[in-house]
Design an enzyme around this catalytic site. Sequence first.
Site, PDB file in Angstrom:
ATOM      1  CG  ASP A   1      51.158  75.141   6.518  1.00  0.00           C
ATOM      2  OD1 ASP A   1      51.919  75.958   7.064  1.00  0.00           O
ATOM      3  OD2 ASP A   1      49.928  75.223   6.565  1.00  0.00           O
TER       4      ASP A   1
ATOM      5  CG  HIS B   1      49.461  81.494  15.656  1.00  0.00           C
ATOM      6  ND1 HIS B   1      49.547  80.188  16.031  1.00  0.00           N
ATOM      7  CD2 HIS B   1      49.571  81.495  14.317  1.00  0.00           C
ATOM      8  CE1 HIS B   1      49.699  79.426  14.954  1.00  0.00           C
ATOM      9  NE2 HIS B   1      49.717  80.197  13.907  1.00  0.00           N
TER      10      HIS B   1
ATOM     11  NE  ARG C   1      53.849  86.534  10.345  1.00  0.00           N
ATOM     12  CZ  ARG C   1      53.468  85.304  10.726  1.00  0.00           C
ATOM     13  NH1 ARG C   1      52.235  84.897  10.478  1.00  0.00           N
ATOM     14  NH2 ARG C   1      54.292  84.497  11.309  1.00  0.00           N
TER      15      ARG C   1
ATOM     16  CE1 TYR D   1      52.382  83.418  14.873  1.00  0.00           C
ATOM     17  CE2 TYR D   1      52.662  81.272  13.874  1.00  0.00           C
ATOM     18  CZ  TYR D   1      52.297  82.592  13.778  1.00  0.00           C
ATOM     19  OH  TYR D   1      51.852  83.069  12.602  1.00  0.00           O
TER      20      TYR D   1
ATOM     21  CD  GLU E   1      50.785  83.774   5.464  1.00  0.00           C
ATOM     22  OE1 GLU E   1      49.605  83.375   5.430  1.00  0.00           O
ATOM     23  OE2 GLU E   1      51.556  83.546   6.408  1.00  0.00           O
TER      24      GLU E   1
ATOM     25  CG  ASP F   1      49.439  85.284  12.982  1.00  0.00           C
ATOM     26  OD1 ASP F   1      48.453  85.295  13.747  1.00  0.00           O
ATOM     27  OD2 ASP F   1      49.701  84.345  12.207  1.00  0.00           O
TER      28      ASP F   1
ATOM     29  CG  ASN G   1      51.538  71.960   8.773  1.00  0.00           C
ATOM     30  OD1 ASN G   1      52.229  70.972   8.570  1.00  0.00           O
ATOM     31  ND2 ASN G   1      52.015  73.097   9.258  1.00  0.00           N
TER      32      ASN G   1
ATOM     33  CG  HIS H   1      46.717  80.562   5.702  1.00  0.00           C
ATOM     34  ND1 HIS H   1      46.522  79.252   6.054  1.00  0.00           N
ATOM     35  CD2 HIS H   1      47.709  81.022   6.486  1.00  0.00           C
ATOM     36  CE1 HIS H   1      47.358  78.939   7.029  1.00  0.00           C
ATOM     37  NE2 HIS H   1      48.087  79.995   7.317  1.00  0.00           N
TER      38      HIS H   1
ATOM     39  CG  HIS I   1      55.950  85.156   7.371  1.00  0.00           C
ATOM     40  ND1 HIS I   1      55.454  84.195   8.202  1.00  0.00           N
ATOM     41  CD2 HIS I   1      54.969  85.447   6.502  1.00  0.00           C
ATOM     42  CE1 HIS I   1      54.218  83.912   7.829  1.00  0.00           C
ATOM     43  NE2 HIS I   1      53.904  84.646   6.798  1.00  0.00           N
TER      44      HIS I   1
ATOM     45  CD1 TRP J   1      52.168  76.629  19.363  1.00  0.00           C
ATOM     46  CD2 TRP J   1      51.279  76.486  17.324  1.00  0.00           C
ATOM     47  NE1 TRP J   1      53.160  76.867  18.444  1.00  0.00           N
ATOM     48  CE2 TRP J   1      52.661  76.789  17.196  1.00  0.00           C
ATOM     49  CE3 TRP J   1      50.511  76.374  16.158  1.00  0.00           C
ATOM     50  CZ2 TRP J   1      53.292  76.965  15.944  1.00  0.00           C
ATOM     51  CZ3 TRP J   1      51.129  76.538  14.921  1.00  0.00           C
ATOM     52  CH2 TRP J   1      52.509  76.828  14.818  1.00  0.00           C
TER      53      TRP J   1
ATOM     54  CD  GLU K   1      47.410  86.091  10.435  1.00  0.00           C
ATOM     55  OE1 GLU K   1      48.292  86.794   9.931  1.00  0.00           O
ATOM     56  OE2 GLU K   1      47.378  84.858  10.310  1.00  0.00           O
TER      57      GLU K   1
ATOM     58  CD  GLU L   1      46.467  81.126  10.253  1.00  0.00           C
ATOM     59  OE1 GLU L   1      46.988  82.096   9.679  1.00  0.00           O
ATOM     60  OE2 GLU L   1      47.090  80.365  11.013  1.00  0.00           O
TER      61      GLU L   1
ATOM     62  NE  ARG M   1      45.791  85.612   7.566  1.00  0.00           N
ATOM     63  CZ  ARG M   1      46.784  85.106   6.852  1.00  0.00           C
ATOM     64  NH1 ARG M   1      46.861  85.352   5.563  1.00  0.00           N
ATOM     65  NH2 ARG M   1      47.705  84.342   7.411  1.00  0.00           N
TER      66      ARG M   1
HETATM   67  C1  CS2 Z   1      50.355  81.177  10.240  1.00  0.00           C
HETATM   68  C2  CS2 Z   1      50.438  79.797   9.690  1.00  0.00           C
HETATM   69  O1  CS2 Z   1      50.755  81.929   8.062  1.00  0.00           O
HETATM   70  C3  CS2 Z   1      50.257  82.207   9.131  1.00  0.00           C
HETATM   71  O2  CS2 Z   1      49.706  83.256   9.366  1.00  0.00           O
HETATM   72  O3  CS2 Z   1      49.436  81.439  11.199  1.00  0.00           O
HETATM   73  O4  CS2 Z   1      51.747  79.623   9.346  1.00  0.00           O
HETATM   74  C4  CS2 Z   1      49.996  78.636  10.569  1.00  0.00           C
HETATM   75  O5  CS2 Z   1      50.660  78.630  11.788  1.00  0.00           O
HETATM   76  C5  CS2 Z   1      50.296  77.364   9.827  1.00  0.00           C
HETATM   77  O6  CS2 Z   1      49.642  77.367   8.608  1.00  0.00           O
HETATM   78  C6  CS2 Z   1      49.895  76.147  10.640  1.00  0.00           C
HETATM   79  O7  CS2 Z   1      50.048  75.035   9.869  1.00  0.00           O
HETATM   80 MG    MG Z   2      48.366  83.251  10.900  1.00  0.00          MG
END
Ligand code: CS2
Ligand code: MG
Length: 414
Positions: free
Chosen positions: A328, A224, A148, A160, A351, A222, A38, A324, A123, A414, A248, A274, A295
């Site tokens: 994307d 992140h 989630r 996020y 997921e 998450d 992505n 994951h 989600h 991020w 996560e 991920e 993940r």
């Molecule tokens: C995220 C992702 O799915 C998740 O847990 O952390 O969506 C991640 O932000 C994206 O794959 C980034 O491209």
């Molecule tokens: Mg994630």
Amino acid sequence: MSHIESAEVLLTSPGRNFVTLKITTSDGVTGLGDATVNGRELAVAAYLTDHVVPLLIGRDPANIEDTWQYLYRGAYWRRGPVTMAAIAAVDVALWDIKAKAAGLPLYQLLGGASRKGALAYGHASGTTVEALFDSIRNHLELGFRAIRIQTGVPGLGQVYGVAGDQRPGQRYDYEPARRNVVAGRALPVEEEWDTSAYLRHIPGVFEAVRHEFGPELPLLHDGHHRMRPIEAARLARDLEPYRLFWLEDATPGEDQDALRLIRQHSTTPIAIGEVFNTAFDYQTLITERLIDYVRSAVTHTGGITHMRKLLDFAGLYGIRSGMHGPTDVSPVGMAAALHLDLAVHNFGIQEYMKHSDTTLEVFRTSYTFTDGLLHPGVNPGLGVDLDEDLAARFEYTPAYLPINRTLDGTVHDW
Ligand code: CS2
Ligand code: MG
């Protein structure tokens, strides 16, 4: 002997950007692999076109392990998301070909089904706790049995993982890489972040959700990669009463030792990976039992061949999969994950976020989502067809994931 006749890199943007590798054998069998990273799509496309495809032509498509080692060990400059996504695409396309040639769904070549289907988590999110409740109800109506939860943080703008507030029954995409044009140039959007505000807010969100939805619903969250080790340890401890399925990516992915600190302070189950791309990224985490879920995505971790080794390694330590699966990861990558999910013994959860209708017109899938469980379907191979004519109509458009800054302007994870 059959050989690889051609390999094409296809870029398409049916709602978001995807990179797909299509391999064709001299017998006329085709296989697909996902190579989408992505926001960095063209780097993988170039790596494939310039450095991998020329090596594939003439090879025996049946020798998947040898091709994997040839591309990985033979490259000298190993690992990294670009290289490993490219290898993954080749690997998955070759497994697709092998399974099609055998007339079997891929999971049959991986040992057959170990379960009826793969438990999926969806989600739910909302800018406020009330909006989050609506989103949870929406997901329960859609059939999800694990959810989630992410919310906005008071005082902060876009955060996020929080899609716009949802209407009932609505499907939503979240955080696609965004096209943000400033003075004629595509630049990343900038978001703001305050870890202290987040840490003050989140335990109350979980308390409210448990109070409203009861103790049984599996809940995930998450972080992140945004917390420092001691902050993550505190959050993991503060969330213990709410019995998470997992927490996560609490800390930045590069720092394997950070997970040790979280473990010392909490029994909240931990998931990470991920952004990892090889089994080596997990060596300490698995052998020292510092995590509970792996993940990685098939797409970003060297394909079926490498993920299978990683999951078998994790299984020896009682660690389970939680692959994951955001939008994307293309439908090709999702299908590959589902065949593995069905086959491996140490499956944990998958997921899942449904792709847009436009994406699913370009990639025709045979996987199903019923009563909270995903199944890859029984078509030979991966079970995904790409409509190339339609794909060609959706041109690649440059887009970036956001950049994050703390309130004083410092760049933050991020
Ligand atoms: C995220 C992702 O799915 C998740 O847990 O952390 O969506 C991640 O932000 C994206 O794959 C980034 O491209
Ligand atoms: Mg994630």
